[in-house]
Design a protein around this motif. Structure first.
Motif, PDB file in Angstrom:
ATOM      1  N   GLY A 243      30.444  45.057  41.519  1.00  0.00           N
ATOM      2  CA  GLY A 243      31.507  44.723  42.590  1.00  0.00           C
ATOM      3  C   GLY A 243      30.602  44.349  43.975  1.00  0.00           C
ATOM      4  N   ALA A 244      32.021  44.427  44.938  1.00  0.00           N
ATOM      5  CA  ALA A 244      31.375  43.495  46.480  1.00  0.00           C
ATOM      6  C   ALA A 244      30.510  44.806  47.009  1.00  0.00           C
ATOM      7  CB  ALA A 244      32.349  43.393  47.075  1.00  0.00           C
ATOM      8  N   ARG A 245      29.244  44.596  47.636  1.00  0.00           N
ATOM      9  CA  ARG A 245      28.036  45.010  48.541  1.00  0.00           C
ATOM     10  C   ARG A 245      28.693  45.781  49.572  1.00  0.00           C
ATOM     11  NH1 ARG A 245      22.326  44.836  48.020  1.00  0.00           N
ATOM     12  NH2 ARG A 245      23.534  42.448  46.888  1.00  0.00           N
ATOM     13  N   ALA A 246      28.380  47.577  49.766  1.00  0.00           N
ATOM     14  CA  ALA A 246      28.903  48.035  50.641  1.00  0.00           C
ATOM     15  C   ALA A 246      30.678  48.560  50.650  1.00  0.00           C
ATOM     16  CB  ALA A 246      28.388  47.404  52.130  1.00  0.00           C
ATOM     17  N   THR A 247      30.683  48.701  49.564  1.00  0.00           N
ATOM     18  CA  THR A 247      32.251  48.419  49.659  1.00  0.00           C
ATOM     19  C   THR A 247      32.662  50.306  49.113  1.00  0.00           C
ATOM     20  OG1 THR A 247      32.748  47.581  47.981  1.00  0.00           O
ATOM     21  CG2 THR A 247      33.040  46.560  49.285  1.00  0.00           C
ATOM     22  N   PRO A 248      33.338  51.313  49.244  1.00  0.00           N
ATOM     23  CA  PRO A 248      33.254  52.959  48.560  1.00  0.00           C
ATOM     24  C   PRO A 248      34.353  51.906  47.170  1.00  0.00           C
ATOM     25  CG  PRO A 248      35.923  52.486  50.181  1.00  0.00           C
ATOM     26  CD  PRO A 248      34.314  50.982  50.382  1.00  0.00           C
ATOM     27  N   GLY A 249      35.040  51.262  46.929  1.00  0.00           N
ATOM     28  CA  GLY A 249      35.562  51.038  45.195  1.00  0.00           C
ATOM     29  C   GLY A 249      34.937  50.051  44.656  1.00  0.00           C
ATOM     30  N   ALA A 250      33.626  49.948  45.044  1.00  0.00           N
ATOM     31  CA  ALA A 250      32.276  48.472  44.260  1.00  0.00           C
ATOM     32  C   ALA A 250      32.762  49.014  42.786  1.00  0.00           C
ATOM     33  CB  ALA A 250      32.014  48.119  44.827  1.00  0.00           C
ATOM     34  N   HIS A 251      32.861  49.976  41.731  1.00  0.00           N
ATOM     35  CA  HIS A 251      32.459  50.493  40.607  1.00  0.00           C
ATOM     36  C   HIS A 251      33.765  50.430  39.712  1.00  0.00           C
ATOM     37  CE1 HIS A 251      33.334  54.402  42.464  1.00  0.00           C
ATOM     38  NE2 HIS A 251      33.394  54.516  41.556  1.00  0.00           N
ATOM     39  N   GLU A 311      39.702  41.707  49.390  1.00  0.00           N
ATOM     40  CA  GLU A 311      37.993  40.645  49.600  1.00  0.00           C
ATOM     41  C   GLU A 311      37.560  42.023  48.722  1.00  0.00           C
ATOM     42  OE1 GLU A 311      37.564  38.170  50.322  1.00  0.00           O
ATOM     43  OE2 GLU A 311      39.322  37.068  50.694  1.00  0.00           O
ATOM     44  N   GLU A 312      37.731  43.580  49.672  1.00  0.00           N
ATOM     45  CA  GLU A 312      36.691  44.200  49.142  1.00  0.00           C
ATOM     46  C   GLU A 312      36.876  44.602  47.632  1.00  0.00           C
ATOM     47  OE1 GLU A 312      37.479  47.416  52.039  1.00  0.00           O
ATOM     48  OE2 GLU A 312      36.571  46.354  53.943  1.00  0.00           O
ATOM     49  N   TYR A 313      38.043  44.990  47.299  1.00  0.00           N
ATOM     50  CA  TYR A 313      38.582  45.116  45.582  1.00  0.00           C
ATOM     51  C   TYR A 313      37.250  44.343  44.741  1.00  0.00           C
ATOM     52  CZ  TYR A 313      39.677  48.281  42.120  1.00  0.00           C
ATOM     53  OH  TYR A 313      39.954  48.873  41.386  1.00  0.00           O
ATOM     54  N   ALA A 314      37.298  43.241  44.760  1.00  0.00           N
ATOM     55  CA  ALA A 314      37.068  42.460  44.299  1.00  0.00           C
ATOM     56  C   ALA A 314      35.368  42.194  43.536  1.00  0.00           C
ATOM     57  CB  ALA A 314      36.693  41.424  45.046  1.00  0.00           C
ATOM     58  N   ALA A 315      35.149  41.339  42.415  1.00  0.00           N
ATOM     59  CA  ALA A 315      33.922  42.048  41.363  1.00  0.00           C
ATOM     60  C   ALA A 315      33.212  39.769  41.354  1.00  0.00           C
ATOM     61  CB  ALA A 315      34.442  41.741  40.614  1.00  0.00           C
ATOM     62  N   GLY A 316      31.639  40.020  40.931  1.00  0.00           N
ATOM     63  CA  GLY A 316      31.531  38.724  40.457  1.00  0.00           C
ATOM     64  C   GLY A 316      31.666  38.743  38.621  1.00  0.00           C
ATOM     65  N   LEU A 317      32.627  37.835  37.323  1.00  0.00           N
ATOM     66  CA  LEU A 317      32.458  38.503  36.758  1.00  0.00           C
ATOM     67  C   LEU A 317      31.984  36.929  35.385  1.00  0.00           C
ATOM     68  CD1 LEU A 317      33.760  39.835  34.443  1.00  0.00           C
ATOM     69  CD2 LEU A 317      36.305  38.243  34.508  1.00  0.00           C
ATOM     70  N   ARG A 318      30.671  37.725  34.841  1.00  0.00           N
ATOM     71  CA  ARG A 318      30.464  36.587  33.528  1.00  0.00           C
ATOM     72  C   ARG A 318      30.198  37.327  32.354  1.00  0.00           C
ATOM     73  NH1 ARG A 318      26.708  33.687  37.103  1.00  0.00           N
ATOM     74  NH2 ARG A 318      25.312  33.207  35.444  1.00  0.00           N
ATOM     75  N   CYS A 319      30.794  36.544  31.481  1.00  0.00           N
ATOM     76  CA  CYS A 319      31.007  36.717  29.976  1.00  0.00           C
ATOM     77  C   CYS A 319      30.093  36.207  29.117  1.00  0.00           C
ATOM     78  CB  CYS A 319      32.133  36.699  29.366  1.00  0.00           C
ATOM     79  SG  CYS A 319      33.637  37.041  30.765  1.00  0.00           S
ATOM     80  N   LEU A 320      29.830  35.587  27.715  1.00  0.00           N
ATOM     81  CA  LEU A 320      29.096  35.599  26.639  1.00  0.00           C
ATOM     82  C   LEU A 320      29.959  35.999  25.661  1.00  0.00           C
ATOM     83  CD1 LEU A 320      26.939  33.628  26.054  1.00  0.00           C
ATOM     84  CD2 LEU A 320      25.532  35.878  25.580  1.00  0.00           C
ATOM     85  N   ASP A 466      18.566  45.926  43.355  1.00  0.00           N
ATOM     86  CA  ASP A 466      20.089  45.906  43.437  1.00  0.00           C
ATOM     87  C   ASP A 466      20.111  46.525  42.248  1.00  0.00           C
ATOM     88  OD1 ASP A 466      21.117  44.977  45.506  1.00  0.00           O
ATOM     89  OD2 ASP A 466      21.248  43.221  45.171  1.00  0.00           O
ATOM     90  N   ASP A 467      21.594  46.900  41.514  1.00  0.00           N
ATOM     91  CA  ASP A 467      21.120  46.881  40.207  1.00  0.00           C
ATOM     92  C   ASP A 467      21.364  45.560  38.720  1.00  0.00           C
ATOM     93  OD1 ASP A 467      22.312  49.202  40.855  1.00  0.00           O
ATOM     94  OD2 ASP A 467      24.818  48.985  41.028  1.00  0.00           O
ATOM     95  N   ARG A 468      20.722  45.900  37.878  1.00  0.00           N
ATOM     96  CA  ARG A 468      20.439  45.304  36.466  1.00  0.00           C
ATOM     97  C   ARG A 468      21.219  45.138  35.873  1.00  0.00           C
ATOM     98  NH1 ARG A 468      13.932  44.891  37.204  1.00  0.00           N
ATOM     99  NH2 ARG A 468      13.621  44.100  38.681  1.00  0.00           N
ATOM    100  N   THR A 469      21.266  44.220  34.975  1.00  0.00           N
ATOM    101  CA  THR A 469      22.108  43.595  34.031  1.00  0.00           C
ATOM    102  C   THR A 469      22.286  43.289  33.627  1.00  0.00           C
ATOM    103  OG1 THR A 469      24.463  45.391  34.966  1.00  0.00           O
ATOM    104  CG2 THR A 469      24.922  44.171  33.388  1.00  0.00           C
ATOM    105  N   ALA A 470      22.030  43.245  32.250  1.00  0.00           N
ATOM    106  CA  ALA A 470      20.876  41.649  31.047  1.00  0.00           C
ATOM    107  C   ALA A 470      21.604  41.830  29.719  1.00  0.00           C
ATOM    108  CB  ALA A 470      20.106  41.614  31.622  1.00  0.00           C
TER     109      ALA A 470
END
Length: 476
Positions: A243-251, A311-320, A466-470
């Motif tokens: 989720g976007a940084r420093a936004t309340p609903g990023a998660h 712009e605040e309620y957005a997220a980067g997405l990566r898939c495998l 920052d958070d780590r996801t792998a």
């Protein structure tokens, strides 16, 4: 008849007299009474004052002579008036050899040289090898033994890499605030998952960063692992969003992005599995591009429904995408947003993140988003007052803000493929020691277990909180 003895003459007996210095006779006779102040010869250990002269004879020598008797060495004479005590008998000799390893009865090896009679002539004996040091004794009660520091083969005992420790603590400090009417909005600190299908072993983890743990903020990263289908036709999906940084609903935005792409892939998994097995790269790229645009478009629509800025309620997405077919080793990556895609081959990391063109410089007419007028005041367009026709979609889906990334990789036995968010990709690119540590840990014959993979993914680096996801895939 014999003539009678004369008066005053000495009485002659059959037994001849012997001189005091002569040895006693071996013939048993009646007890002999020694004169006063005299000692038996051979018992006193003394010699006479004068030795006999040559040719001297005694009355005893006229009689028959007896062979001399050899007696044992003289001992001290008993005190006058006390009975004579015989010397103690020597101890008996042993009849059986003592138990081994007595050196007196140890047999010599067959090829050993003969032992010399004189010990001084024996060859010098080689020195014995030094004995190993004995273990230290237990310390007395109330005291601790000194700790032996062994050189570590990896930086894991410190919990971090680099020259300085991180600023934040290694364990969670504060929990996020909870709403009693919306407990479903809570996010766990850590998510861990894994599986094994076909020729690959999957490990996936999402951990809250040190900064969020200290401040009591929720984890902005979201992780989704799912299997669609069964048997060799099954498709594995690993989706991670940030989720976007420093936004309340990023998660919440990150969780929705994972759910939308999961539904889109699940409904098209049969076609996707066929394209992956047949190697239709063009069809895969165009189809996954459409699915990604549709999922992010629905995320923006959800932001408009909630009255939140897209712009605040957005997220980067990566898939495998992984095929469960053991004969298929094609791994497909796609997504939008920052992060990293790495491959560990022969102990070396390879950065295989697909490169896309970046727009730099001032916008130009007909490209990008030019301003409505130039600095000189000239307008590029004129407002004729014609209303814009309504869009069939409310709100209208827009293309993703960042370029679409796509890559197919054919795995080799022994490879390790790593897909991660920016929380792990940035320190991997910025701190070589972290890459060396993970390469040493993940190049072993067997993949790590869930607990070991979690510990490896949490090795910290100062300046990266920052958070780590792998998600890592080991090829058999």
């Amino acid at each position: 008849m014999l003539p009678a003895p004369r008066a005053g003459a000495a009485e002659v007996t059959d037994t001849p007299r012997r001189a005091p210095w002569e040895p006693p006779s071996a013939r048993l006779t009646d007890p002999v009474t020694f004169p006063a102040a005299t000692k038996p010869p051979g018992r006193s250990g003394q010699v006479p004052d004068r030795p006999p002269t040559a040719g001297a004879t005694s009355p005893a020598s006229e009689g028959p002579t007896e062979p001399p008797v050899t007696e044992p060495p003289a001992t001290a004479a008993p005190v006058s008036g006390t009975p004579e005590v015989p010397p103690p008998a020597p101890p008996p000799l042993p009849t059986t050899p003592p138990s081994w390893p007595s050196p007196e009865f140890r047999p010599a090896p067959p090829d050993a040289p003969p032992r010399p009679a004189d010990p001084a002539l024996a060859p010098p004996r080689p020195a014995d090898p030094p004995l190993p040091p004995s273990p230290p004794a237990d310390p007395p009660s109330g005291r601790t033994a000194p700790r032996i520091e062994r050189p570590a083969t990896s930086p894991r005992p410190r919990g971090h890499v680099g020259s300085r420790p991180p600023t934040y603590e290694a364990e969670p400090v504060a929990l996020p605030a909870a709403d009693p009417d919306d407990l479903d909005d809570l996010v766990a600190d850590t998510v861990l998952d894994g599986a094994r299908y076909g020729a690959c072993t999957l490990r996936a983890v999402s951990v809250r960063g040190d900064s969020a743990r200290y401040r009591g903020q929720p984890r902005r990263d979201s992780l989704l692992t799912a299997r669609f289908g069964a048997g060799e036709h099954a498709l594995l999906l690993v989706a991670m969003a940030t989720g976007a940084r420093a936004t309340p609903g990023a998660h919440r935005a990150a969780a929705e992005a994972c759910h939308w792409i999961g539904r889109a892939v699940g409904r098209s998994h049969a076609r996707l599995v066929a394209d992956i097995r047949d190697g239709r790269r063009g069809d895969l790229k165009s189809g996954l591009h459409r699915l990604t645009d549709r999922s992010l478009g629905k995320l923006r629509a959800s932001a408009s429904e909630q009255g939140v800025d897209p712009e605040e309620y957005a997220a980067g997405l990566r898939c495998l995408l992984l095929s469960a077919d053991p004969e298929c080793r094609t791994r497909v990556f796609f997504g939008v947003g920052p992060g990293g895609l790495f491959r560990l081959r022969d102990g070396e990391w390879q950065d295989i993140e697909p490169q896309v063109a970046e727009i730099k410089g001032e916008p130009v007419m007909g490209f990008g988003s030019p301003p409505s007028e130039t600095p000189e005041g000239d307008r590029f367009t004129m407002d004729l007052g014609i209303p814009t026709p309504p869009s069939p979609y409310e709100p209208a889906p827009e293309p993703p803000r960042e370029p679409f990334r796509f890559r197919t990789s054919v795995a080799r036995p022994g490879d390790t493929l790593l897909l991660c968010s920016g929380g792990l990709a940035d320190p991997l690119r910025g701190e070589p020691e972290l890459g060396d540590y993970l390469a040493e840990r993940w190049s072993r014959p067997e993949p790590p277990g869930l607990a070991a993979f979690l510990a490896d993914s949490q090795v910290r680096v100062k300046g990266y909180a920052d958070d780590r996801t792998a998600a890592a895939v080991w090829e058999a």
